[in-house]
Enzyme design. Structure first.
Site, PDB file in Angstrom:
ATOM      1  N   GLN B  37      59.459  57.087 -41.104  1.00 25.07           N
ATOM      2  CA  GLN B  37      58.690  57.636 -42.216  1.00 25.07           C
ATOM      3  C   GLN B  37      57.266  57.998 -41.790  1.00 25.07           C
ATOM      4  O   GLN B  37      56.496  57.117 -41.411  1.00 25.07           O
ATOM      5  CB  GLN B  37      58.627  56.581 -43.332  1.00 25.07           C
ATOM      6  N   TYR B  39      54.275  58.893 -43.340  1.00 23.06           N
ATOM      7  CA  TYR B  39      53.453  58.982 -44.557  1.00 23.06           C
ATOM      8  C   TYR B  39      51.989  58.637 -44.254  1.00 23.06           C
ATOM      9  O   TYR B  39      51.127  59.485 -44.261  1.00 23.06           O
ATOM     10  CB  TYR B  39      53.984  58.015 -45.625  1.00 23.06           C
ATOM     11  N   SER B  40      51.727  57.328 -43.990  1.00 17.05           N
ATOM     12  CA  SER B  40      50.340  56.857 -43.841  1.00 17.05           C
ATOM     13  C   SER B  40      49.640  57.518 -42.667  1.00 17.05           C
ATOM     14  O   SER B  40      50.259  57.864 -41.662  1.00 17.05           O
ATOM     15  CB  SER B  40      50.320  55.347 -43.602  1.00 17.05           C
ATOM     16  N   GLU B 155      61.790  53.425 -52.817  1.00 16.51           N
ATOM     17  CA  GLU B 155      61.387  52.423 -51.843  1.00 16.51           C
ATOM     18  C   GLU B 155      61.021  51.126 -52.554  1.00 16.51           C
ATOM     19  O   GLU B 155      61.361  50.043 -52.114  1.00 16.51           O
ATOM     20  CB  GLU B 155      60.189  52.932 -51.028  1.00 16.51           C
ATOM     21  N   SER B 293      50.173  49.382 -51.656  1.00 18.01           N
ATOM     22  CA  SER B 293      49.724  47.988 -51.721  1.00 18.01           C
ATOM     23  C   SER B 293      49.907  47.465 -53.151  1.00 18.01           C
ATOM     24  O   SER B 293      50.014  48.239 -54.099  1.00 18.01           O
ATOM     25  CB  SER B 293      48.247  47.895 -51.327  1.00 18.01           C
ATOM     26  N   ASN B 294      49.910  46.151 -53.300  1.00 19.91           N
ATOM     27  CA  ASN B 294      50.106  45.593 -54.642  1.00 19.91           C
ATOM     28  C   ASN B 294      48.951  45.952 -55.576  1.00 19.91           C
ATOM     29  O   ASN B 294      49.136  46.017 -56.795  1.00 19.91           O
ATOM     30  CB  ASN B 294      50.325  44.082 -54.552  1.00 19.91           C
ATOM     31  N   GLU B 295      47.783  46.231 -54.997  1.00 14.32           N
ATOM     32  CA  GLU B 295      46.670  46.720 -55.818  1.00 14.32           C
ATOM     33  C   GLU B 295      47.033  48.086 -56.400  1.00 14.32           C
ATOM     34  O   GLU B 295      46.777  48.359 -57.583  1.00 14.32           O
ATOM     35  CB  GLU B 295      45.393  46.828 -54.970  1.00 14.32           C
TER      36      GLU B 295
END
Lengths: 376, 308
Positions: B37, B39-40, B155, B293-295
């Site tokens: 992947q 992406y980032s 995802e 991220s969970n944030e």
């Protein structure tokens, strides 16, 4: 209540901090860990003989400066700030502490060698089955003429590959987990019958599984004091890693704050996000608790055994919790880069995580505190 | 094989051309192609839409230049799905395209990133004048963000990791039954036992949340912003499992065992499960960071679900 350090103590901190700033930058530490012995022996030599710091916590009659636990706390906090892998804890706090308390000829002979940097001591106390119970010992020391014969297996002995001496707990009598019959011995690390399996630890040190097979040791190797002495020394060591944790937690907070000021996402430094500001404030608060508990534990080391144990356990449980909070959030706030070997923060997190379990987990220490403090 | 089967696969069967479906889907199903992947980027993590890897048209090809990071298992990948900027002059989300790139194309360089447990899982991927046939673009040009978001929602459901966590908890119970704490098994220790029970409770709540999401999907409702709930809870549970395993290991969490390299037949140090506990605990810190991220997930819930 005056909690400030005296001039000498302030100087000690300054001296060590300056020296570590020059020797323990990220790249140098990485090189040390990757070298064949996993350390740079010159650094320990310099700390001992050039800077003369190892004499700080020893009595004047042994060639020391007359200091004690406070001096150890100061040193350990500085080591924590750079996640040093120097064997101060094992050699000076534990080995030196045991010798100081037991006294006698062995102390006369060995303390000067610690101060000069020639003696490095590893503490062989844990056993595979024992978890955190210091009396759960299968290693035996059988009386044999004027001496003893050692047999057994000690696990995860930090600094053993570097050690000139081993401080070993072994059973001269009694059954497994009996407090009576547990004794402490200081022996040369190269005695015939001692074998080691060496390995690195996840937090950057070297350690060993140490096996004793009919190791003959002289009677003078015994440090009198039994389990009470061992508990006292382990309490001192526990408080020392709390001080190390204080240096680690502070540094993790500082590094996280700096990182969030640099790292930009959504067109601004991520430090601008309130959710991260509050989190970093909480991390700061917890790091302060670590420092406070390291100090509290240190100040209570000379109380009677029951009060000392309760205080040390309270300190270690709190330090474990706060350190976990600071470490986990430091990594989370750094994001992906925090999980790589490329940045210091992950290495602080690894050492911090190992401190959480060293000399007893959070649960172990809360349990001991409760047992000593509240009626059953 | 999550990157093929549960990530790019759904994108291709939802947005792809008949030719793309015929070419890629069978090889995803058969496991012939390993996907990664793209992406980032170093400057585009949580703020994914700020990505700068660009693709410019040159005849019937795109020429791709830029850098991706955190590319899991890129060192083994046959194909990668990449988000690239095809139009720098419009709103960030509106100038992105979704490209399928053959990882053997000249100009691609994969460099390892070593993580805290000593693993080589993730990589940096450098793209230097990489030529990609235009037919390898999924969906319309500049509309790749639609595919990207669709994939991220998928995802997130996969990332919940319910099955893996069930296995993890079973393993902990097994360990704590044989590992002794004094004269009793560790699982009899009231503190340890309570933590295992709490984990099992939270995992059950997650499992039923996931079942509700899946039931919604079966009824034709694609996974929406609610999948952020699964991501948050699932990732935290995964972390707590590794934390508990490390605790169970006691002293034997500390030895770093380099693993079974070639010609290396040494036995690990301590109980045979213990040497993995610290590296796993370190490694699994990633679950609350990756996949949004969970944030970011909390932001999605606040905005998309709660309407704040």
């Amino acid at each position: 209540m005056d909690l400030s350090y005296n001039e000498t103590q302030g100087m000690l901190r300054e001296t060590l901090a300056r020296f570590l700033a020059d020797t323990y930058d990220f790249e140098s530490r990485k090189k040390m860990l990757a070298s064949p012995t996993g350390r740079d022996p010159g650094i320990w030599k310099a700390i001992a003989s050039e800077l003369g710091l190892t004499c700080a916590p020893f009595a004047e009659e042994h060639g020391g400066m007359g200091g004690g636990a406070i001096e150890n706390m100061i040193m350990m906090e500085e080591f924590g700030k750079v996640i040093a892998i120097e064997p101060w804890l094992q050699t000076v706090v534990i080995g030196g502490g045991a010798l100081k308390h037991a006294g006698g000829a062995l102390a006369e002979a060995t303390i000067p060698a610690i101060i000069s940097g020639d003696a490095i001591i590893a503490f062989a106390y844990a056993e595979p089955q024992g978890r955190y119970n210091l009396a759960d010992i299968g290693t035996t020391a059988k009386a044999d003429g004027a001496g003893y014969v050692l047999n057994g297996h000690k696990g995860v002995v930090y600094a053993a590959p570097w050690a000139t001496h081993l401080l070993v707990t072994a059973r001269t009598g009694g059954g497994r987990r009996d407090r009576a019959g547990v004794e402490l011995f200081l022996i040369e690390a190269n005695r015939p019958g001692i074998t080691r399996r060496d390995y690195p630890t996840v937090d950057g040190f070297m350690a060993s599984e140490v096996y004793f097979e009919n190791v003959a040791i002289p009677g003078e190797a015994l440090l009198t004091g039994g389990i009470d002495l061992i508990e006292r020394v382990v309490d001192e060591a526990t408080v020392a890693v709390c001080a190390e944790a204080s240096g680690i937690a502070r540094t993790m907070v500082n590094q996280t704050v700096e990182y969030t000021k640099q790292r930009k996402q959504f067109g601004q430094p991520i430090a601008k996000f309130q959710v991260l500001q509050h989190r970093m404030s909480d991390m700061f608060v917890e790091a302060e608790q670590v420092s406070s508990m390291a100090l509290m534990g240190t100040l209570k080391l000379d109380e009677d055994a029951a009060a000392r144990k309760a205080a040390v356990s309270m300190a270690k449980a709190k330090v474990g919790r706060s350190l976990k909070f600071v470490g986990q959030n430091a990594i989370q706030t750094h994001g992906g880069i925090g999980i790589t070997m490329e940045l210091g923060i992950g290495h602080y997190f690894k050492r911090g995580t190992m401190i959480e379990g060293q000399f007893g987990s959070i649960d172990h220490h809360l349990d001991r505190f409760e047992a000593l403090s509240y009626p059953a | 094989m999550p990157f093929g089967l549960s990530m790019v696969g759904p994108v291709i069967y939802t947005f792809g051309t008949p030719e793309q479906k015929a070419k890629f889907l069978p090889r995803i199903l058969s496991g012939d192609d390993w996907w990664c992947q793209g992406y980032s980027e170093p400057g585009a993590g949580s703020d994914l839409a700020s990505l700068r890897t660009k693709a410019e048209r040159d005849g019937d090809h795109y020429v791709v230049n830029g850098q991706k990071t955190w590319t899991t298992m890129a060192q083994h990948a046959d194909w990668g799905f990449f988000l690239v900027r095809t139009n720098p002059d419009v709103k960030q989300q509106e100038g992105i395209s979704f490209l399928l790139i053959d990882m053997k194309t000249p100009g691609i360089e994969v460099r390892p990133i070593i993580t805290l447990g000593g693993e080589h899982e993730v990589n940096e991927v450098f793209l230097d004048n990489v030529r990609v046939p235009i037919e390898n673009r999924v969906y319309e040009e500049d509309k790749g963000w639609t595919c990207a978001k669709f994939l991220l929602a998928h995802e997130r459901t996969g990332i919940a990791g319910v099955a893996g966590s069930k296995r993890g908890i079973e393993k902990i119970k097994e360990i704590a039954t044989t590992e002794m704490d004094g004269d009793k098994p560790l699982l009899s220790n009231p503190f340890f036992r309570r933590k295992v029970a709490e984990l099992e409770m939270d995992l059950t709540a997650l499992e039923y949340t996931e079942l509700r999401t899946l039931a919604g999907e079966a009824a034709g409702k694609g996974p929406g912003p609610e999948s952020s709930v699964l991501k948050i809870k699932g990732s935290e549970i995964q972390q707590r499992i590794t934390e508990l395993a490390l605790e169970a290991a006691g002293h034997y969490g500390a030895p770093y065992f380099r693993g079974f390299g070639e010609g290396d037949n040494e036995h690990p140090i301590g109980p045979d499960w213990a040497h993995r506990t610290a590296p796993s605990y370190f490694n699994v810190r990633k679950t609350t960071i990756y996949g949004g991220s969970n944030e970011v997930q909390r932001g999605i819930i606040a905005k998309m679900v709660l309407g704040l």
